[in-house]
Scaffold this active site. Structure first.
Site, PDB file in Angstrom:
ATOM      1  N   ASP A 418       9.162  10.126   5.721  1.00 62.73           N
ATOM      2  CA  ASP A 418       7.971   9.735   6.509  1.00 62.73           C
ATOM      3  C   ASP A 418       6.931   9.694   5.659  1.00 62.73           C
ATOM      4  O   ASP A 418       6.006  10.683   5.605  1.00 62.73           O
ATOM      5  CB  ASP A 418       7.975  11.051   7.443  1.00 62.73           C
ATOM      6  N   CYS A 445       4.119   5.237  10.397  1.00 61.58           N
ATOM      7  CA  CYS A 445       2.880   5.074  11.403  1.00 61.58           C
ATOM      8  C   CYS A 445       2.260   3.977  11.174  1.00 61.58           C
ATOM      9  O   CYS A 445       1.063   3.734  11.520  1.00 61.58           O
ATOM     10  CB  CYS A 445       1.956   6.527  11.078  1.00 61.58           C
TER      11      CYS A 445
END
Length: 488
Positions: A418, A445
């Site tokens: 991540d 993201c």
């Protein structure tokens, strides 16, 4: 066809137009263009054209015809930027913007710039998600050369307006001590007296009524689990910290009982650990996260440590990662860019005491939080270091003990990563591939950096078996994705 309109009697924000270098480009009298908004692009703007030049237009919707004020330009610029200030032919998906200060139409009519963020607030929520899906597909196709079919899913219980979801918020401070936000791509400060994207607990603090003179920034964490809020104060350059601490202690005594307040003093260099001075309460917050699979964990996050900002994001992403990783008892899982240990804790539950979770985080503060959050979990090892360097150590000395930067003779079954908005990058991606896991779970993201890394992995023989995209940033152009990659 686009045309330039006479702006001598148009009341728009009277700000100089800047070129790409940040110096004055065109005359200070704003230039108004009539543009037809083309497709939505990554970054929250529509692509339009004026006399062959690309113009990125914010606050429009594909298919609309708008009048737009040029905000960035230059004779040699490859493209211009503009804000829509009047809608001539509107989209059926347009609504009145949910946040007045972020509404370009009302802001420019009042002679000011809109605050940055909430650039999708003028679009009904279902269409926001359709546009995000289109942007994600187009970005992956353009950068990675891959065709993916994706849909964007919202969080359960989200307000149809797209408001009231942010648990973490940051504000600048005006010279007179009032909270403010920056206009988009600008140093201009716009004073604020509310933050509609924030959870209700933010407005309950009534920070807008306090005098923050002497500060440059105020960060606020209002945990989704209902724990007490934490307000972090960053001094302005040259401020006397000792005097400022006393004055801020008095000012913040007006906050609701139980609110914690701390002063963060940055180090002399970016690599120096900041000093945290407790003024009230504690210097950390606690978040409780439950998985639909039954387990629950509490997490401590110190200071301004990273945490997912949407109130439902931690549990949604945990469930998505567990579904993609499918961890089994006895497996070895590398959790890269692990932060405070959110995924590591739930992965450790699944691999059991016969397995191992390697929780890797570069930020010392987040790594310390992970050690606290995973204390007593014997099957989890927390490693503080740059991800590509840790990966290099595993590859060069796999038989060394984990404490000595090795793998202890283990092979890695699954890699979960991540990374920050910039992505993992070529070195980390190549080393992840060389670890030869059975599967990779990539949480992102940013569709552009994800597409770049996905392209590298695709060239190495990996396939995106499943990609889920989540709208964890309503009313903005941002999105989150979880991809399962398997070997071709």
């Amino acid at each position: 066809m686009t045309t330039i309109r006479d702006t001598s009697n148009v009341d728009v924000a009277r700000q100089p137009v800047h070129g790409a270098s940040g110096t004055a480009g065109l005359p200070e009298m704003p230039q108004i263009l009539e543009l037809e908004a083309g497709p939505m692009a990554h970054g929250g703007h529509c692509v339009a054209r004026h006399e062959g030049r690309v113009v990125f237009v914010r606050h429009a919707i594909p298919g609309e015809v708008v009048r737009a004020v040029v905000t960035e330009a230059g004779e040699g610029a490859r493209f211009w930027r503009a804000d829509a200030v009047e809608v001539l032919h509107g989209s059926e998906f347009r609504r009145t913007h949910q946040w007045k200060l972020a509404d370009s139409l009302r802001a420019h009519a009042a002679g000011r710039l809109p605050v940055g963020g909430a650039e999708y607030g003028h679009i009904v929520l279902p269409h926001q998600r359709r546009l995000k899906a289109q942007v994600f597909r187009d970005t992956v196709a353009r950068i990675a050369g891959l065709q993916l079919e994706v849909h964007v899913t919202g969080a359960p219980g989200d307000d149809p307006s797209g408001l009231h979801w942010r648990t973490r918020n940051a504000f600048a401070v005006t010279p007179t001590g009032r909270l403010a936000m920056h206009a988009h791509r600008s140093t201009v400060l716009v004073p604020v007296r509310n933050m509609p994207l924030g959870v209700p607990g933010l407005d309950a603090l009534k920070l807008w009524e306090l005098d923050f003179t002497g500060l440059s920034r105020v960060d606020v964490a209002t945990p989704a689990s209902g724990e007490s809020a934490l307000v972090l104060l960053t001094p302005a350059d040259g401020a006397d910290v000792s005097q400022l601490g006393g004055r801020m202690h008095r000012q913040t005594s007006r906050l609701p009982e139980g609110t914690s307040v701390a002063l963060i003093v940055p180090g002399e260099t970016p690599n120096d650990r900041p000093e945290i001075h407790r003024l009230r309460g504690r210097t950390w917050t606690q978040e409780t996260v439950a998985s639909v699979r039954g387990s629950e964990h509490a997490f401590r996050i110190t200071g301004d440590g990273f945490w997912q900002v949407h109130r439902s994001a931690p549990s949604m992403l945990v469930d998505a990662v567990l579904a993609a990783a499918d961890p089994q008892p006895g497996q070895v899982i590398a959790d890269l860019y692990a932060g405070a240990g959110l995924f590591s804790a739930f992965l450790a539950d699944r691999v059991g005491t016969e397995g191992l979770v390697l929780s890797v985080e570069a930020a010392p503060g987040a790594s310390r939080d992970a050690r606290r959050n995973l204390h007593g979990v014997t099957q989890a090892a927390v490693l503080n270091g740059m991800t590509d360097r840790v990966l290099g150590g595993w590859l060069s000395k796999p038989d060394q003990p984990v404490a000595d930067c090795g793998l202890g003779g283990h092979s890695v079954d699954t890699v979960v990563l991540d990374p920050p908005r910039a992505g993992a990058g070529k070195t980390a991606v190549e080393r992840i591939h060389r670890l030869d896991p059975e599967r990779i779970v990539y949480v992102s993201c940013d569709p552009a950096s994800f597409a770049r890394d996905l392209g590298l992995l695709s060239q190495a023989g990996w396939t995106a078996a499943k990609v889920d995209v989540y709208d964890l940033y309503p009313d903005t152009h941002h999105m989150e994705s979880v991809a399962l990659l398997t070997k071709s």
